[in-house]
Design an enzyme around this catalytic site. Structure first.
Site, PDB file in Angstrom:
ATOM      1  N   ASP A  30      -4.986  61.743  44.798  1.00  0.00           N
ATOM      2  CA  ASP A  30      -6.070  60.900  45.220  1.00  0.00           C
ATOM      3  C   ASP A  30      -5.631  59.849  46.042  1.00  0.00           C
ATOM      4  OD1 ASP A  30      -8.596  59.725  45.477  1.00  0.00           O
ATOM      5  OD2 ASP A  30      -8.653  59.208  43.427  1.00  0.00           O
ATOM      6  N   CYS A  66     -11.049  60.810  50.656  1.00  0.00           N
ATOM      7  CA  CYS A  66     -12.093  59.667  51.039  1.00  0.00           C
ATOM      8  C   CYS A  66     -12.120  59.883  52.695  1.00  0.00           C
ATOM      9  CB  CYS A  66     -12.184  58.496  50.450  1.00  0.00           C
ATOM     10  SG  CYS A  66     -10.305  57.509  50.796  1.00  0.00           S
TER      11      CYS A  66
END
Length: 439
Positions: A369, A395
């Protein structure tokens, strides 16, 4: 001979022009093609005829904003927020939420489809409430000495000016309730020039608040602040030029569905959207298809948001994080949650880590992540670990595309992708992807 400096002439922007908008990009900008050049237009929707003010023009593209809507789209909706035209926050409120999501998802899927010949399973979008989803906010403070007025709010777009707000429709209701009370509190501050900013977090055990000041609190202000925190049951932190002091209440925490409780400091990174964070964790656990025999590696693990839930289903879990204080918090969270098969290590993942002791373990599955910059360097090392499955939470679609290409090169296949609408009414696009090693 003396050479005199001659300033470069500013390129004159073209005059406003009229066009019909043909499409919408994933950032919520209207798209129009004029004489072979693509224009991205703020506050414009497909099929609208608009008058465009030019902001910037390059050889192949231009950026503009709507000066006047000559013919509106039937899809256009009235923004819910009273500060929409001036606040630099949610810039897509004129777009129906279904269209925001469809446009982002389409852009993501189109980009990824081009990267491999094999079919990708595009999974249903991970989405939740369109309003009141933010459990964290940073508020700017500005004392106008001339008008004797304190502004509390957000910066205007492309400006240092503060928009004075009394409510924000994307904030958790607990945070919204505090906004007018903060105005009332700080209006009586003895040294308003020393106020910096406020951070608020709606934790599962109440609201935590950090007040940033530029010098030590005056006794009058300290008393006001402590009374405010007591009356409104706020966990209170104050940061001056030297340190952060915890003045009242417990440490904030949030709880996951598996029972894991993660304590954090007020300035630590946590996912802003509580509901979608849980949905994202659930998806990662499902896609990794965890077994009791598995050794799992979690890169960019933070305080253990994924690592602790993973550890409950596997033989061992290892979390790697670059920031040492976060590693220490992750270890404490592991101890508090009685996760005895989990270990956390500090490592700079932009440097080679293949010689680290933890990297010599044969990992069956990996989760990562990374920040917006992606995980390119880490992926170069991951190829040597030979994990059968990798789940990648992204993201930033641009760095995701780059990193997908690396994983394909290293012998992985992209099997599944889901878009995550973590931040409705904004241009942010998050996603989760599953890769499996070619056999």
């Amino acid at each position: 001979m003396v050479l005199l400096y001659q300033p470069k002439k500013q390129k004159k922007l073209r005059a406003a022009f009229t066009t019909i908008v043909q499409d919408l990009d994933y950032q919520g900008l209207g798209v129009a093609k004029i004489q072979g050049k693509t224009w991205f237009i703020e506050n414009a929707l497909p099929q609208e005829q608009v008058q465009v003010q030019v902001i910037e023009e390059k050889r192949q593209y231009g950026l503009g904003r709507v000066q006047k809507i000559l013919q509106a789209s039937p899809l256009r909706q009235t923004p819910r927020c009273a500060y929409y035209q001036i606040c630099g926050g949610c810039q897509s409120q004129h777009i129906p939420i279904h269209l925001q999501r469809e446009t982002k998802q389409k852009a993501l899927f189109q980009r990824l489809t081009k990267l491999q010949k094999e079919a990708i399973e595009f999974m249903p979008m991970i989405s939740g409430e369109a309003w009141h989803y933010r459990r964290r906010v940073r508020l700017s403070l500005y004392w106008d000495a001339k008008s004797k007025n304190l502004k509390i709010g957000f910066r205007q777009k492309n400006s240092q000016q503060i928009v004075n707000i009394r409510q924000c429709d994307v904030l958790d209701p607990l945070l919204n309730e505090l906004l007018p009370k903060l105005h009332e509190l700080l209006s009586t501050w003895s040294k308003p020039k020393t106020l910096g900013h406020i951070e608020l977090v709606a934790a599962d055990n109440g609201v935590a608040m950090l007040l940033r000041v530029t010098e030590k609190l005056a006794e009058h202000d300290r008393t006001l602040l402590l009374d405010f925190a007591f009356n409104h049951q706020v966990m209170l932190f104050v940061q001056d030029e030297k340190e952060i002091c915890h003045l009242q209440g417990d440490l904030p925490y949030y709880q996951l569905d598996d029972g894991s409780i993660l304590h954090f400091d007020i300035r630590d990174f946590i996912q802003v959207n509580r509901q979608l964070n849980q949905n994202m964790v659930n998806t990662a656990l499902d896609w990794l298809d965890l077994k009791k025999k598995d050794n799992v590696l979690d890169l960019f693990c933070g305080m253990g948001n994924f690592t602790l839930p993973i550890s409950r289903y596997v033989k061992s879990a290892v979390g790697i994080e670059g920031v040492l204080p976060m590693v220490e918090k992750a270890r404490r969270n592991g101890e508090r949650n009685h996760c005895h098969n989990v270990q956390f290590y500090q490592c700079d993942l932009s440097q080679s880590f293949t010689e680290q002791e933890w990297a010599k373990v044969p990992f069956d599955k990996i989760l990562l992540d990374p920040p917006r910059s992606g995980a390119a360097f880490a992926l170069n090392a991951l190829c040597y670990l030979m994990a059968e499955k990798i789940v990648y939470v992204s993201c930033n679609p641009a760095t995701l595309v780059r990193d997908v290409e690396l994983l394909l090169k290293f012998g992985y296949q992209l099997k599944k992708v889901a878009m995550i609408d973590m931040f409705p009414h904004t241009s942010h696009l998050e996603s989760i992807s599953l890769f499996e090693r070619n056999r």
